[in-house]
Design a protein around this motif. Structure first.
Motif, PDB file in Angstrom:
ATOM      1  N   LEU A   1       1.930  18.736 -22.242  1.00  0.00           N
ATOM      2  CA  LEU A   1       0.473  18.778 -22.349  1.00  0.00           C
ATOM      3  C   LEU A   1      -0.080  17.458 -22.873  1.00  0.00           C
ATOM      4  N   SER A   2       0.630  16.855 -23.826  1.00  0.00           N
ATOM      5  CA  SER A   2       0.177  15.562 -24.351  1.00  0.00           C
ATOM      6  C   SER A   2       0.263  14.478 -23.278  1.00  0.00           C
ATOM      7  N   ILE A   3       1.252  14.605 -22.389  1.00  0.00           N
ATOM      8  CA  ILE A   3       1.382  13.628 -21.296  1.00  0.00           C
ATOM      9  C   ILE A   3       0.191  13.727 -20.355  1.00  0.00           C
ATOM     10  N   THR A   4      -0.175  14.958 -19.994  1.00  0.00           N
ATOM     11  CA  THR A   4      -1.306  15.128 -19.075  1.00  0.00           C
ATOM     12  C   THR A   4      -2.613  14.661 -19.706  1.00  0.00           C
ATOM     13  N   ARG A   5      -2.766  14.885 -21.025  1.00  0.00           N
ATOM     14  CA  ARG A   5      -3.983  14.414 -21.693  1.00  0.00           C
ATOM     15  C   ARG A   5      -4.059  12.892 -21.682  1.00  0.00           C
ATOM     16  N   SER A   6      -2.916  12.247 -21.848  1.00  0.00           N
ATOM     17  CA  SER A   6      -2.892  10.786 -21.777  1.00  0.00           C
ATOM     18  C   SER A   6      -3.204  10.307 -20.370  1.00  0.00           C
ATOM     19  N   MET A   7      -2.686  11.027 -19.374  1.00  0.00           N
ATOM     20  CA  MET A   7      -2.932  10.645 -17.989  1.00  0.00           C
ATOM     21  C   MET A   7      -4.381  10.884 -17.579  1.00  0.00           C
ATOM     22  N   PHE A  41       0.824  -1.198   0.000  1.00  0.00           N
ATOM     23  CA  PHE A  41       0.000   0.000   0.000  1.00  0.00           C
ATOM     24  C   PHE A  41       0.867   1.262   0.000  1.00  0.00           C
ATOM     25  N   LYS A  42       1.930   1.235   0.774  1.00  0.00           N
ATOM     26  CA  LYS A  42       2.813   2.408   0.834  1.00  0.00           C
ATOM     27  C   LYS A  42       3.492   2.643  -0.514  1.00  0.00           C
ATOM     28  N   PHE A  43       3.891   1.567  -1.185  1.00  0.00           N
ATOM     29  CA  PHE A  43       4.554   1.702  -2.488  1.00  0.00           C
ATOM     30  C   PHE A  43       3.596   2.267  -3.535  1.00  0.00           C
ATOM     31  N   VAL A  44       2.393   1.684  -3.616  1.00  0.00           N
ATOM     32  CA  VAL A  44       1.414   2.157  -4.601  1.00  0.00           C
ATOM     33  C   VAL A  44       0.998   3.598  -4.295  1.00  0.00           C
ATOM     34  N   GLY A  45       0.867   3.928  -3.015  1.00  0.00           N
ATOM     35  CA  GLY A  45       0.541   5.298  -2.635  1.00  0.00           C
ATOM     36  C   GLY A  45       1.606   6.281  -3.082  1.00  0.00           C
ATOM     37  N   GLY A  46       2.864   5.891  -2.962  1.00  0.00           N
ATOM     38  CA  GLY A  46       3.961   6.736  -3.440  1.00  0.00           C
ATOM     39  C   GLY A  46       3.900   6.942  -4.942  1.00  0.00           C
ATOM     40  N   VAL A  47       3.540   5.891  -5.687  1.00  0.00           N
ATOM     41  CA  VAL A  47       3.394   6.009  -7.141  1.00  0.00           C
ATOM     42  C   VAL A  47       2.268   6.973  -7.491  1.00  0.00           C
ATOM     43  N   TYR A  48       1.161   6.905  -6.754  1.00  0.00           N
ATOM     44  CA  TYR A  48       0.033   7.806  -7.007  1.00  0.00           C
ATOM     45  C   TYR A  48       0.427   9.262  -6.795  1.00  0.00           C
ATOM     46  N   ILE A  49       1.149   9.528  -5.729  1.00  0.00           N
ATOM     47  CA  ILE A  49       1.578  10.905  -5.456  1.00  0.00           C
ATOM     48  C   ILE A  49       2.527  11.388  -6.550  1.00  0.00           C
ATOM     49  N   LEU A  50       3.394  10.499  -7.023  1.00  0.00           N
ATOM     50  CA  LEU A  50       4.293  10.854  -8.130  1.00  0.00           C
ATOM     51  C   LEU A  50       3.498  11.177  -9.390  1.00  0.00           C
ATOM     52  N   LEU A  51       2.465  10.396  -9.691  1.00  0.00           N
ATOM     53  CA  LEU A  51       1.620  10.670 -10.853  1.00  0.00           C
ATOM     54  C   LEU A  51       0.920  12.026 -10.713  1.00  0.00           C
ATOM     55  N   ALA A  52       0.488  12.340  -9.503  1.00  0.00           N
ATOM     56  CA  ALA A  52      -0.175  13.635  -9.271  1.00  0.00           C
ATOM     57  C   ALA A  52       0.780  14.793  -9.537  1.00  0.00           C
ATOM     58  N   LEU A  53       2.009  14.649  -9.091  1.00  0.00           N
ATOM     59  CA  LEU A  53       3.001  15.712  -9.312  1.00  0.00           C
ATOM     60  C   LEU A  53       3.339  15.850 -10.794  1.00  0.00           C
ATOM     61  N   VAL A  54       3.478  14.725 -11.490  1.00  0.00           N
ATOM     62  CA  VAL A  54       3.772  14.768 -12.920  1.00  0.00           C
ATOM     63  C   VAL A  54       2.631  15.433 -13.675  1.00  0.00           C
ATOM     64  N   HIS A  55       1.401  15.067 -13.338  1.00  0.00           N
ATOM     65  CA  HIS A  55       0.240  15.645 -14.012  1.00  0.00           C
ATOM     66  C   HIS A  55       0.141  17.149 -13.758  1.00  0.00           C
ATOM     67  N   SER A  56       0.542  17.587 -12.584  1.00  0.00           N
ATOM     68  CA  SER A  56       0.430  19.004 -12.226  1.00  0.00           C
ATOM     69  C   SER A  56       1.486  19.861 -12.908  1.00  0.00           C
ATOM     70  N   TYR A  57       2.698  19.329 -13.041  1.00  0.00           N
ATOM     71  CA  TYR A  57       3.810  20.156 -13.513  1.00  0.00           C
ATOM     72  C   TYR A  57       4.282  19.821 -14.927  1.00  0.00           C
ATOM     73  N   ALA A  58       3.808  18.727 -15.510  1.00  0.00           N
ATOM     74  CA  ALA A  58       4.237  18.358 -16.860  1.00  0.00           C
ATOM     75  C   ALA A  58       3.896  19.408 -17.913  1.00  0.00           C
ATOM     76  N   PRO A  59       2.719  20.085 -17.835  1.00  0.00           N
ATOM     77  CA  PRO A  59       2.408  21.092 -18.863  1.00  0.00           C
ATOM     78  C   PRO A  59       3.411  22.231 -18.953  1.00  0.00           C
ATOM     79  N   SER A  60       4.238  22.409 -17.934  1.00  0.00           N
ATOM     80  CA  SER A  60       5.225  23.485 -17.959  1.00  0.00           C
ATOM     81  C   SER A  60       6.403  23.155 -18.874  1.00  0.00           C
ATOM     82  N   PHE A  61       6.502  21.913 -19.306  1.00  0.00           N
ATOM     83  CA  PHE A  61       7.619  21.482 -20.142  1.00  0.00           C
ATOM     84  C   PHE A  61       7.134  21.168 -21.555  1.00  0.00           C
ATOM     85  N   VAL A  62       8.069  21.110 -22.483  1.00  0.00           N
ATOM     86  CA  VAL A  62       7.745  20.833 -23.883  1.00  0.00           C
ATOM     87  C   VAL A  62       7.179  19.418 -23.994  1.00  0.00           C
ATOM     88  N   GLY A  63       6.040  19.308 -24.624  1.00  0.00           N
ATOM     89  CA  GLY A  63       5.400  18.006 -24.791  1.00  0.00           C
ATOM     90  C   GLY A  63       4.646  17.532 -23.563  1.00  0.00           C
TER      91      GLY A  63
END
Length: 231
Positions: free
Chosen positions: A199-205, A175-197
């Motif tokens: 926006l397409s990552i967030t749309r896929s997510m 549970f702790k491992f999967v929870g850590g992955v979820y938090i990482l996905l949340a951070l990627v989704h939040s900050y990925a649009p600031s980088f080139v390409g």
């Protein structure tokens, strides 16, 4: 001198006795904490049925949400004709989920830490109802505007916290491992649009938003069921 040696020896004995008592107290505290965690893990696994049924219900709700988003114009027209259905469908599903919860808890009452864990998961589920507030100025000539929003990062982060806390209080590392992955996905989704390409990552997510809640509930339920079968 003899007196000084006597004082030193008595002082050392007194300190040693106090340290021994403190050490025993610490060991007793650790033993109590471990026993509480063990009891919580064994008791909480008995509520796997709730998570499995909730997960199956969320599969249906996610499927309906997917169909609606694929046919936005038809969905908007339908709800304009029968507006109360917007609230009726979630109320029905949450009502069924509540009946399942109380039927299981009536047979196996919640006590101790598992009661707090279940309360936390109920709050996690209700967190999905939170929606972003968006205000867009519209011209007089504009008649219809469709705005797509995503709360994937928020839901993923909240689910991650729920999984990590469950893992901590039950000592189930998965549970702790999967929870850590979820938090990482949340951070990627939040900050990925600031980088080139990004926006397409967030749309896929965003497509994961349809499955992340039912998958998590089913995963927790099935994993707890297996732990219960292992004893």
């Amino acid at each position: 001198s003899i007196y000084v040696n006597f004082v030193l020896q008595s002082t050392l004995k007194r300190l040693g006795g106090n340290m021994e008592k403190q050490l025993e107290s610490v060991v007793d505290d650790i033993t109590i904490i471990k026993s509480i965690i063990e009891k919580t893990r064994r008791s909480f696994t008995g509520f796997s049925k709730i998570f499995i049924i909730w997960g199956c219900m969320y599969i249906v709700m996610s499927f309906l949400s997917f169909i609606q988003n694929m046919n936005i114009e038809a969905t908007m027209a339908f709800y304009n004709d029968i507006p109360f259905l917007v609230y009726l469908i979630p109320v029905v599903f949450f009502g069924i989920g509540g009946l399942v919860y109380f039927s299981v808890v009536r047979k196996q009452p919640l006590i101790g830490l598992e009661r707090h864990l279940m309360t936390m998961w109920i709050l996690v589920i209700f967190a999905q109802l939170i929606r972003m507030s968006i205000e867009i100025p519209m011209d007089a000539d504009t008649t219809t505007m469709v705005v797509k929003t995503s709360n994937f990062a928020f839901v993923s982060y909240v689910l991650g916290i729920g999984l990590i806390m469950t893992g901590i209080l039950t000592e189930l590392k998965n549970f702790k491992f999967v929870g850590g992955v979820y938090i990482l996905l949340a951070l990627v989704h939040s900050y990925a649009p600031s980088f080139v390409g990004g926006l397409s990552i967030t749309r896929s997510m965003d497509t994961l938003g349809y499955v992340i809640m039912p998958f998590t509930l089913l995963y927790v339920g099935v994993y707890l069921k297996r732990q219960s079968e292992r004893g």
